[in-house]
Motif scaffolding. Structure first.
Motif, PDB file in Angstrom:
ATOM      1  N   LYS A 190       0.864  -1.184   0.000  1.00  0.00           N
ATOM      2  CA  LYS A 190       0.000   0.000   0.000  1.00  0.00           C
ATOM      3  C   LYS A 190       0.896   1.229   0.000  1.00  0.00           C
ATOM      4  N   THR A 191       0.587   2.142  -0.906  1.00  0.00           N
ATOM      5  CA  THR A 191       1.464   3.287  -1.109  1.00  0.00           C
ATOM      6  C   THR A 191       0.799   4.586  -0.689  1.00  0.00           C
ATOM      7  N   VAL A 237       5.236   5.925  -5.360  1.00  0.00           N
ATOM      8  CA  VAL A 237       4.595   5.016  -6.321  1.00  0.00           C
ATOM      9  C   VAL A 237       5.680   4.273  -7.105  1.00  0.00           C
ATOM     10  N   TYR A 238       6.665   5.049  -7.541  1.00  0.00           N
ATOM     11  CA  TYR A 238       7.793   4.458  -8.283  1.00  0.00           C
ATOM     12  C   TYR A 238       8.545   3.462  -7.402  1.00  0.00           C
ATOM     13  N   ASP A 239       8.847   3.885  -6.168  1.00  0.00           N
ATOM     14  CA  ASP A 239       9.590   3.006  -5.253  1.00  0.00           C
ATOM     15  C   ASP A 239       8.829   1.710  -4.992  1.00  0.00           C
ATOM     16  N   SER A 240       7.499   1.809  -4.856  1.00  0.00           N
ATOM     17  CA  SER A 240       6.712   0.590  -4.600  1.00  0.00           C
ATOM     18  C   SER A 240       6.860  -0.394  -5.755  1.00  0.00           C
ATOM     19  N   GLU A 241       6.847   0.144  -6.978  1.00  0.00           N
ATOM     20  CA  GLU A 241       7.037  -0.742  -8.143  1.00  0.00           C
ATOM     21  C   GLU A 241       8.375  -1.454  -8.048  1.00  0.00           C
ATOM     22  N   ARG A 242       9.399  -0.668  -7.687  1.00  0.00           N
ATOM     23  CA  ARG A 242      10.739  -1.256  -7.646  1.00  0.00           C
ATOM     24  C   ARG A 242      10.889  -2.247  -6.496  1.00  0.00           C
ATOM     25  N   MET A 243      10.196  -1.979  -5.391  1.00  0.00           N
ATOM     26  CA  MET A 243      10.247  -2.925  -4.274  1.00  0.00           C
ATOM     27  C   MET A 243       9.575  -4.233  -4.669  1.00  0.00           C
ATOM     28  N   ALA A 244       8.432  -4.113  -5.368  1.00  0.00           N
ATOM     29  CA  ALA A 244       7.727  -5.322  -5.811  1.00  0.00           C
ATOM     30  C   ALA A 244       8.624  -6.107  -6.773  1.00  0.00           C
ATOM     31  N   GLU A 245       9.337  -5.392  -7.649  1.00  0.00           N
ATOM     32  CA  GLU A 245      10.234  -6.065  -8.587  1.00  0.00           C
ATOM     33  C   GLU A 245      11.365  -6.768  -7.837  1.00  0.00           C
ATOM     34  N   ALA A 246      11.913  -6.094  -6.812  1.00  0.00           N
ATOM     35  CA  ALA A 246      13.019  -6.684  -6.043  1.00  0.00           C
ATOM     36  C   ALA A 246      12.538  -7.955  -5.330  1.00  0.00           C
ATOM     37  N   THR A 270      -0.498  -8.963  -4.828  1.00  0.00           N
ATOM     38  CA  THR A 270      -1.914  -9.263  -4.666  1.00  0.00           C
ATOM     39  C   THR A 270      -2.621  -7.959  -4.309  1.00  0.00           C
ATOM     40  N   ALA A 271      -3.910  -7.900  -4.669  1.00  0.00           N
ATOM     41  CA  ALA A 271      -4.627  -6.633  -4.498  1.00  0.00           C
ATOM     42  C   ALA A 271      -5.246  -6.497  -3.106  1.00  0.00           C
ATOM     43  N   THR A 272      -5.173  -7.530  -2.303  1.00  0.00           N
ATOM     44  CA  THR A 272      -5.771  -7.431  -0.974  1.00  0.00           C
ATOM     45  C   THR A 272      -4.820  -7.971   0.101  1.00  0.00           C
ATOM     46  N   PRO A 273      -4.866  -7.391   1.302  1.00  0.00           N
ATOM     47  CA  PRO A 273      -3.978  -7.876   2.365  1.00  0.00           C
ATOM     48  C   PRO A 273      -4.388  -9.255   2.884  1.00  0.00           C
ATOM     49  N   ASP A 274      -5.656  -9.643   2.616  1.00  0.00           N
ATOM     50  CA  ASP A 274      -6.195 -10.847   3.251  1.00  0.00           C
ATOM     51  C   ASP A 274      -5.433 -12.131   2.934  1.00  0.00           C
ATOM     52  N   ASP A 275      -4.943 -12.240   1.690  1.00  0.00           N
ATOM     53  CA  ASP A 275      -4.251 -13.491   1.352  1.00  0.00           C
ATOM     54  C   ASP A 275      -2.740 -13.282   1.226  1.00  0.00           C
ATOM     55  N   ALA A 276      -2.234 -12.167   1.773  1.00  0.00           N
ATOM     56  CA  ALA A 276      -0.817 -11.844   1.580  1.00  0.00           C
ATOM     57  C   ALA A 276       0.083 -12.643   2.522  1.00  0.00           C
ATOM     58  N   ASP A 277       1.325 -12.908   2.032  1.00  0.00           N
ATOM     59  CA  ASP A 277       2.364 -13.479   2.898  1.00  0.00           C
ATOM     60  C   ASP A 277       3.248 -12.357   3.425  1.00  0.00           C
ATOM     61  N   MET A 278       3.235 -11.249   2.698  1.00  0.00           N
ATOM     62  CA  MET A 278       3.945 -10.079   3.188  1.00  0.00           C
ATOM     63  C   MET A 278       3.127  -8.824   2.885  1.00  0.00           C
ATOM     64  N   ILE A 279       3.031  -7.945   3.887  1.00  0.00           N
ATOM     65  CA  ILE A 279       2.363  -6.653   3.693  1.00  0.00           C
ATOM     66  C   ILE A 279       3.425  -5.582   3.852  1.00  0.00           C
ATOM     67  N   LEU A 280       3.478  -4.691   2.867  1.00  0.00           N
ATOM     68  CA  LEU A 280       4.440  -3.583   2.958  1.00  0.00           C
ATOM     69  C   LEU A 280       3.663  -2.278   2.878  1.00  0.00           C
ATOM     70  N   LEU A 281       3.875  -1.408   3.851  1.00  0.00           N
ATOM     71  CA  LEU A 281       3.288  -0.071   3.760  1.00  0.00           C
ATOM     72  C   LEU A 281       4.406   0.882   3.344  1.00  0.00           C
ATOM     73  N   ASN A 282       4.222   1.534   2.214  1.00  0.00           N
ATOM     74  CA  ASN A 282       5.223   2.507   1.769  1.00  0.00           C
ATOM     75  C   ASN A 282       4.709   3.892   2.154  1.00  0.00           C
ATOM     76  N   THR A 283       5.328   4.474   3.143  1.00  0.00           N
ATOM     77  CA  THR A 283       4.709   5.555   3.906  1.00  0.00           C
ATOM     78  C   THR A 283       5.221   6.961   3.595  1.00  0.00           C
TER      79      THR A 283
END
Ligand code: SAH
Ligand code: SF4
Ligand code: F3S
Length: 445
Positions: A15-16, A23-32, A41-54
């Protein structure tokens, strides 16, 4: 790694908050993390990792993080393996305090060290609590892999410069993002080509202070001209700029570089010289207006955008009227206004005795926003009857409708074939709504 039991990929929910750079950093974090077997995934409910980009820019933005984290508690209770991470500017500014306030957080990573995420994720996977808020020597962009070849939408952000040395007295950015650093032009050109190969037609160059860019010997203008030679890249934008770094070459490029769009976000913050001085902006209201005049001489149809802070410590009624005046004089196509928020560690936050009554600040904000909305609306209405170029990005809400952005960054919708996605077409504006323009393809029946 993917889950050895099922071999299914692990799921990452990001979540950004905050600015486009996040927004850019979140893309790069997801790529990493993609390299570690994660898919988004579009929802936290089935996530194995949740990242808040604050974001730490105002108190409200920072506090949101803690309330959001609280909401993940039941998920973590139900699935103890779930990893929760905090990235971005709150991570940088509050570091360990986050883990103290929310012990369920496994990982805290600052905006300059997120290229180390794969290793941090591994450590967190072994049960460690990890914190990395260093400003490392190595360049994170070089450590990150090149952009994936996957097909992309027609527009993309590209960070070219980070950090800020301006130290406006209200602002946390120089502390959360660190000193100004420019990426070398060659690497930016390479990334831009990768984006264009993946389907991108418009790139917005990002920097906290993007026109201070010095990774090209001719500055940001030099970089823009170099990018403009990339076949298939049709549009270039940049944000955010500081008035003191608008050099002649950049002003001229607005008049001569066809691919540079006629839209400029150039915050002034206040119309009062007294307040500008207290803000450490190092420009006056008059010098700003003169600058706008020069830019408009180069590109008369330019749409100007800005940011304003009301209720800065010591702001009087007269100072506020000066802000209303500069809004009228500059003629913004869009503008964003905020109530001053005292940020820990910034010089302005120490002016406790000068704090403006919050009710007065709210009234001023309402008046300023009403003026800005009125101006914005008038400018938008004046587009009716004009022909604009629209880069179509996606299907609209109605059948047969496509939505895109004009060169002036207005959202425009029109009846258009779906294969116009990712292409630019001429549209005649027929009507102006509160948030978008409606038009008709030129030449279409
Ligand atoms: N780098 C950009 C701005 C980053 S922050 C620039 O220099 O323009 C985006 C906007 O948030 C700022 O332009 C300012 O208007 C607002 N802002 C920053 N600090 C703030 C604070 N302490 N309180 C209220 N608004 C703030
Ligand atoms: Fe903050 Fe000022 Fe730097 Fe913008 S120029 S990021 S407002 S310190
Ligand atoms: Fe916020 Fe950091 Fe951007 S404080 S505005 S996310 S640079």
């Amino acid at each position: 790694m993917s889950d050895p039991k099922t071999d299914a990929p692990k799921k990452l929910f990001i979540k950004t908050y905050g600015c486009q750079m996040n927004v850019y950093d979140s893309e790069r974090m997801a790529e990493a993390l993609g390299g570690k077997g994660y898919v988004e995934t579009a929802t936290p409910d089935d996530a194995d990792m949740i990242l808040l980009n604050t974001c730490h820019i105002r108190e409200k933005a920072a506090e949101k993080v803690y309330s959001e984290l609280g909401r993940f508690k039941p998920l973590k209770d139900a699935k103890p393996d779930l990893k929760i991470g905090v990235a971005g500017c709150v991570a940088q500014a509050e570091g360990e305090e986050i883990m103290l306030r929310q012990p369920m957080v496994d990982l805290v990573v600052g905006p300059q060290s997120y290229h180390r995420l794969p290793a941090l994720e591994e450590a967190a996977g072994k049960g460690a609590k990890v914190l990395d808020t260093e400003f490392p020597e190595e360049d994170k962009f070089e450590t990150l892999k090149s952009r994936p070849k996957a097909k992309r939408g027609p527009t993309a952000f590209l960070t070219v410069q980070e950090g800020c040395d301006k130290f406006c007295s209200f602002c946390v950015v120089p502390y959360t993002r660190g000193a100004e650093v420019s990426r070398p032009a060659g690497r930016i050109l390479r990334e831009a080509r990768e984006l264009v190969e993946a389907g991108v037609r418009e790139i917005t160059l990002l920097g906290q202070n993007v026109n201070a860019y010095h990774g090209h010997d001719k500055g940001l203008a030099g970089l823009i001209w170099a990018l403009s030679e990339i076949d298939g890249l049709d549009r270039i934008r940049f944000t955010t700029s500081h008035p003191n770094d608008m050099d002649d070459a950049l002003i001229e490029a607005h008049g001569t570089c066809d691919k540079l769009m006629p839209y400029l976000h150039l915050p002034v913050q206040s119309g009062s010289d007294r307040i500008l001085k207290a803000m450490n902006r190092k420009h006056t209201a008059e010098s700003y207006l003169k600058l706008i005049e020069r830019i408009r001489a180069a590109r008369p149809d330019l749409h100007l955008s800005g940011d304003f802070i009301v209720g800065f410590p010591g702001e009087t009624d007269q100072d506020f009227e000066d802000t209303m005046a500069i809004v009228r004089d500059a003629g913004y196509g869009t503008a964003f206004s905020f109530k001053y928020s005292a940020r820990p560690g910034t010089p302005a936050a120490e002016k406790v005795a000068k704090m403006v009554d919050p009710e007065v600040a709210s009234e001023r904000l309402a008046r300023l926003q009403a003026l800005i909305t009125q101006q914005q609306r008038a400018l938008q209405d004046s587009m009716v009857g004009r022909e604009v170029s629209v880069l179509f990005e996606k299907e609209g809400r109605l059948p047969g409708q496509m939505v895109g952005k004009s060169e002036y960054l207005h959202a425009v919708h029109a009846l258009a074939p779906a294969d116009l996605k990712g292409r630019i077409a001429k549209v005649r504006i027929k009507a102006s709504g509160p948030n978008s323009l409606a038009g008709e393809l030129v030449g279409a029946n």
